[in-house]
Write a protein that holds these residues in place. Structure first.
Motif, PDB file in Angstrom:
ATOM      1  N   LEU B  33       1.985  -3.804   6.748  1.00 41.63           N
ATOM      2  CA  LEU B  33       2.597  -4.857   5.926  1.00 41.63           C
ATOM      3  C   LEU B  33       3.058  -4.299   4.573  1.00 41.63           C
ATOM      4  N   ALA B  34       2.230  -3.423   3.976  1.00 41.88           N
ATOM      5  CA  ALA B  34       2.599  -2.831   2.686  1.00 41.88           C
ATOM      6  C   ALA B  34       3.880  -2.009   2.827  1.00 41.88           C
ATOM      7  N   ALA B  35       4.008  -1.301   3.954  1.00 42.09           N
ATOM      8  CA  ALA B  35       5.215  -0.499   4.191  1.00 42.09           C
ATOM      9  C   ALA B  35       6.430  -1.409   4.347  1.00 42.09           C
ATOM     10  N   LEU B  36       6.263  -2.505   5.091  1.00 40.16           N
ATOM     11  CA  LEU B  36       7.391  -3.441   5.276  1.00 40.16           C
ATOM     12  C   LEU B  36       7.807  -4.050   3.937  1.00 40.16           C
ATOM     13  N   LEU B  37       6.807  -4.375   3.109  1.00 37.60           N
ATOM     14  CA  LEU B  37       7.120  -4.942   1.787  1.00 37.60           C
ATOM     15  C   LEU B  37       7.864  -3.913   0.918  1.00 37.60           C
ATOM     16  N   ARG B  38       7.469  -2.626   1.048  1.00 39.55           N
ATOM     17  CA  ARG B  38       8.156  -1.573   0.281  1.00 39.55           C
ATOM     18  C   ARG B  38       9.602  -1.430   0.751  1.00 39.55           C
ATOM     19  N   ILE B  39       9.788  -1.482   2.074  1.00 42.08           N
ATOM     20  CA  ILE B  39      11.164  -1.394   2.608  1.00 42.08           C
ATOM     21  C   ILE B  39      11.994  -2.554   2.067  1.00 42.08           C
ATOM     22  N   LYS B  40      11.390  -3.742   2.069  1.00 44.97           N
ATOM     23  CA  LYS B  40      12.103  -4.939   1.582  1.00 44.97           C
ATOM     24  C   LYS B  40      12.424  -4.822   0.094  1.00 44.97           C
ATOM     25  N   ASP B  41      11.458  -4.308  -0.668  1.00 46.51           N
ATOM     26  CA  ASP B  41      11.659  -4.181  -2.124  1.00 46.51           C
ATOM     27  C   ASP B  41      12.638  -3.070  -2.481  1.00 46.51           C
ATOM     28  N   GLU B  42      12.498  -1.915  -1.797  1.00 47.60           N
ATOM     29  CA  GLU B  42      13.221  -0.723  -2.241  1.00 47.60           C
ATOM     30  C   GLU B  42      14.535  -0.466  -1.496  1.00 47.60           C
ATOM     31  N   GLN B  43      14.602  -0.917  -0.219  1.00 49.13           N
ATOM     32  CA  GLN B  43      15.760  -0.495   0.573  1.00 49.13           C
ATOM     33  C   GLN B  43      16.615  -1.632   1.124  1.00 49.13           C
ATOM     34  N   ASP B  44      15.990  -2.712   1.540  1.00 48.08           N
ATOM     35  CA  ASP B  44      16.762  -3.735   2.253  1.00 48.08           C
ATOM     36  C   ASP B  44      16.121  -5.109   2.066  1.00 48.08           C
ATOM     37  N   GLU B  45      16.642  -5.855   1.126  1.00 52.56           N
ATOM     38  CA  GLU B  45      16.016  -7.152   0.839  1.00 52.56           C
ATOM     39  C   GLU B  45      16.292  -8.208   1.913  1.00 52.56           C
ATOM     40  N   THR B  46      17.194  -7.871   2.863  1.00 58.68           N
ATOM     41  CA  THR B  46      17.485  -8.859   3.918  1.00 58.68           C
ATOM     42  C   THR B  46      16.454  -8.830   5.054  1.00 58.68           C
ATOM     43  N   LEU B  47      15.622  -7.791   5.085  1.00 57.94           N
ATOM     44  CA  LEU B  47      14.609  -7.696   6.138  1.00 57.94           C
ATOM     45  C   LEU B  47      13.642  -8.891   6.018  1.00 57.94           C
ATOM     46  N   SER B  48      13.500  -9.630   7.139  1.00 59.87           N
ATOM     47  CA  SER B  48      12.722 -10.878   7.063  1.00 59.87           C
ATOM     48  C   SER B  48      11.492 -10.833   7.951  1.00 59.87           C
ATOM     49  N   PHE B  49      10.389 -11.259   7.411  1.00 60.65           N
ATOM     50  CA  PHE B  49       9.136 -11.380   8.182  1.00 60.65           C
ATOM     51  C   PHE B  49       8.219 -12.353   7.460  1.00 60.65           C
ATOM     52  N   ARG B  50       7.262 -12.909   8.213  1.00 62.25           N
ATOM     53  CA  ARG B  50       6.305 -13.828   7.597  1.00 62.25           C
ATOM     54  C   ARG B  50       5.095 -13.034   7.110  1.00 62.25           C
ATOM     55  N   ARG B  51       4.520 -13.416   6.020  1.00 66.42           N
ATOM     56  CA  ARG B  51       3.242 -12.859   5.574  1.00 66.42           C
ATOM     57  C   ARG B  51       2.685 -13.778   4.508  1.00 66.42           C
ATOM     58  N   SER B  52       1.343 -13.740   4.356  1.00 64.43           N
ATOM     59  CA  SER B  52       0.758 -14.554   3.302  1.00 64.43           C
ATOM     60  C   SER B  52      -0.455 -13.872   2.703  1.00 64.43           C
ATOM     61  N   CYS B  53      -1.609 -13.960   3.367  1.00 62.49           N
ATOM     62  CA  CYS B  53      -2.841 -13.512   2.705  1.00 62.49           C
ATOM     63  C   CYS B  53      -2.938 -11.993   2.593  1.00 62.49           C
ATOM     64  N   GLY B  54      -2.386 -11.284   3.560  1.00 63.33           N
ATOM     65  CA  GLY B  54      -2.424  -9.825   3.508  1.00 63.33           C
ATOM     66  C   GLY B  54      -3.753  -9.224   3.887  1.00 63.33           C
ATOM     67  N   GLU B  55      -4.648 -10.003   4.448  1.00 63.10           N
ATOM     68  CA  GLU B  55      -5.951  -9.428   4.825  1.00 63.10           C
ATOM     69  C   GLU B  55      -6.494  -9.992   6.150  1.00 63.10           C
ATOM     70  N   GLY B  56      -5.576 -10.341   7.056  1.00 60.93           N
ATOM     71  CA  GLY B  56      -5.985 -10.724   8.412  1.00 60.93           C
ATOM     72  C   GLY B  56      -6.666 -12.066   8.525  1.00 60.93           C
ATOM     73  N   VAL B  57      -6.424 -12.957   7.567  1.00 53.65           N
ATOM     74  CA  VAL B  57      -7.072 -14.267   7.615  1.00 53.65           C
ATOM     75  C   VAL B  57      -6.075 -15.380   7.960  1.00 53.65           C
TER      76      VAL B  57
END
Lengths: 114, 232
Positions: B33-57
């Motif tokens: 998830l951290a890698a996907l967030l980095r890709i979204k932040d640094e390379q491609d803001e159009t990449l879409s996925f769901r996430r919330s808590c970030g710790e499997g809850v």
């Protein structure tokens, strides 16, 4: 009785019970085969004359038919989604299984009657 | 580190495609998830996925990672073969990129009445349980409804509208086992028929992929045994 003969829980139980019976029958038949002194048509026919063997073979055929019906029915329910095609395949299957069953029972009956 | 990510925007794309991304300087222990967030932040803001808590809850970031369903937030990059193939959960319609339409999944979840049914007047304080009664719910209540199990189940792929799927059936078991519930008979009755429960062929993909380590196959087996006991 709906299209999916026997419905949910009953086929699940029958499938398991019939599987156990089929395994037991195969073990018994294998034992009889290997303990026979003479492997020929006459002893084989006499084996069927024995009322116990006629009964266990009869139950085996019933178990096999039910087991085959439930297994094939499950495959059709999983993969065939067109309702008319599903009815057609299941009807054909019922026909083939009942036909096979009657054929086996004719043979068994003839073996008993002589 | 290389990533091959499924991309599909129905407003622009005629069909889905796979896009390659590369990330440098990934620290050991980093989660997908951290890698996907980095890709979204640094390379491609159009990449879409769901996430919330970030710790499997919360169960939001279920996706197909190198062919196996899992939660991106608790999947470490270290153990993954490169290029890391990231796709949406299979078997449900894709809304965009890694986001799937979970309507069918929730419909099946609602169908098992995932709440206590109590017909008696409610007690003034609480509906108490003994520790032994409470223990029966272990392994059932922890589900986070991420849909990893149901979307890994071939029976659910074949009949998503008729077979309830492992997640919903795990919840069915959770309420069937609950000593406080008073809808036991009706719950079992509702699961009868060739489709809702009995499409489960004990394939056990659900057990393999569950990020919470739960065992829906065992729960389904417990329901079947309860149905047999009831019919006897």
């Amino acid at each position: 009785m709906s299209l999916y003969v026997l419905e949910g829980l009953r086929p699940w139980v029958i499938q398991r019970v019939s599987a156990v019976y089929i395994v037991l029958f195969i073990l018994y038949a294998t034992y009889c085969f290997f303990s026979a002194d003479n492997i020929a048509f006459e002893p084989w026919k006499n084996w069927f004359y024995n009322p116990f063997n006629t009964t266990v073979v009869g139950i085996f055929v019933l178990a096999l038919l039910f087991h085959a019906w439930i297994g094939m029915r499950d495959v059709v329910l999983d993969y065939v989604h067109n309702i008319m095609l599903r009815i057609f395949i299941l009807a054909m299957l019922v026909g083939v299984l009942i036909g096979s069953g009657l054929w086996v029972f004719r043979i068994l009956l003839l073996s008993v009657v002589g | 580190m290389k990533f091959n990510i499924y991309r599909y925007n129905p407003e622009i794309d005629a069909k889905p495609h796979v896009q390659e991304y590369t990330l440098e300087d990934i620290e050991p222990g980093t989660m997908l998830l951290a890698a996907l967030l980095r890709i979204k932040d640094e390379q491609d803001e159009t990449l879409s996925f769901r996430r919330s808590c970030g710790e499997g809850v919360c169960g939001s970031d279920g996706m197909n990672i190198n062919g196996s369903n899992g939660l991106a937030c608790i999947t470490a990059l270290d153990g993954l073969k490169q290029p890391i193939e990231v796709k949406p959960l299979p078997g449900l319609p894709v809304i965009r990129d890694l986001i799937i339409d979970m309507d069918q999944f929730y419909k099946q979840y609602r169908a098992v009445k995932p709440y206590l049914v109590v017909n008696d007047p409610m007690p003034e304080v609480e509906l108490s349980q003994t520790p032994a009664q409470r223990e029966k719910l272990d392994g059932l209540y922890e589900c986070v409804l991420c849909a990893c199990c149901s979307t890994a189940c071939p029976s659910f792929w074949w009949n998503p509208d008729k077979f309830l799927g492992p997640a919903a059936l795990l919840q069915a078991s959770r309420f069937i086992e609950d000593s406080r519930d008073q809808d036991f008979e009706k719950r079992l009755e509702d699961l009868e028929g060739p489709f809702k429960l009995f499409r489960c062929h004990t394939i056990m993909n659900c057990v393999n992929v569950c990020p919470k380590g739960l065992n829906p196959t065992r729960a389904i087996g417990r329901i079947k045994h309860k149905m047999v006991s009831r019919s006897l």
